[in-house]
Design an enzyme around this catalytic site. Structure first.
Site, PDB file in Angstrom:
ATOM      1  CD  GLU A  31      -3.235  -0.683   2.082  1.00  0.00           C
ATOM      2  OE1 GLU A  31      -3.213   0.346   2.770  1.00  0.00           O
ATOM      3  OE2 GLU A  31      -4.168  -1.499   2.100  1.00  0.00           O
TER       4      GLU A  31
ATOM      5  CG  ASP B 271      -9.219   3.286   5.279  1.00  0.00           C
ATOM      6  OD1 ASP B 271      -8.068   3.453   5.694  1.00  0.00           O
ATOM      7  OD2 ASP B 271      -9.503   2.532   4.321  1.00  0.00           O
TER       8      ASP B 271
HETATM    9 ZN   LIG Z   1      -7.613   1.968   3.578  1.00  0.00          ZN
END
Ligand SMILES: [Zn+2]
Length: 156
Positions: free
Chosen positions: A35, A110
């Site tokens: 990521e 998130d």
């Molecule tokens: Zn995320």
């Protein structure tokens, strides 16, 4: 696609070519890619946002396949430098990170992080949150005290 809008077109948003290039560069197409993420800088024009710069991951960020841990100081320094050099015009708008899925969905982490950051903003502005999936982007505006607004691409 560079122009985005919420359903009632009250908020419009554009990404510059440079921003899209950075997203493209870190898209997790191959299984082994970790990521990535950074911050989004740009201009506020009334209710509209013009995103002109996306920072790349810094050497201090932790990048794993299912985790992107931001080392905030590196990104904040860049934001501060741009803010000063443009006389306060180019500002921090929010953040981006990648997900290894074609249509990205925000994780619980998130959502929590974005809300926390929206509430922590001193200028009271909503925070722009972007997830770069392998096929499409997830684009949302997270205000400190009301429901988030989801952007969709504007068909030309
Ligand atoms: Zn995320």
């Amino acid at each position: 696609m560079t122009a985005w809008a919420v359903t009632d077109y009250r908020h419009l948003l554009t990404f510059s070519e440079g921003v899209l290039k950075v997203f493209e560069e870190f898209r997790q197409e191959e299984a082994a890619l970790p990521e990535a993420g950074g911050i989004l800088l740009g201009y506020v024009r009334g209710d509209h946002l013009e995103v002109v710069e996306a920072t790349r991951p810094t050497a201090w960020d932790q990048r794993l396949r299912y985790l992107f841990e931001r080392f905030p100081q590196g990104h904040e320094l860049i934001a501060k430098a741009r803010w000063v050099s443009t006389g306060g015009k180019l500002r921090y708008l929010g953040e981006w990170h990648t997900h290894p899925e074609s249509i990205p969905t925000p994780s619980g982490t998130d959502l929590n992080e974005w809300e926390k950051k929206a509430r922590a903003r001193k200028d009271g502005r909503p925070m722009l949150a972007v997830i770069v999936g392998t096929d499409v982007l997830h684009v949302r505006l997270v205000p400190a005290a009301s429901d988030p607004l989801i952007f969709a691409p504007v068909e030309e």
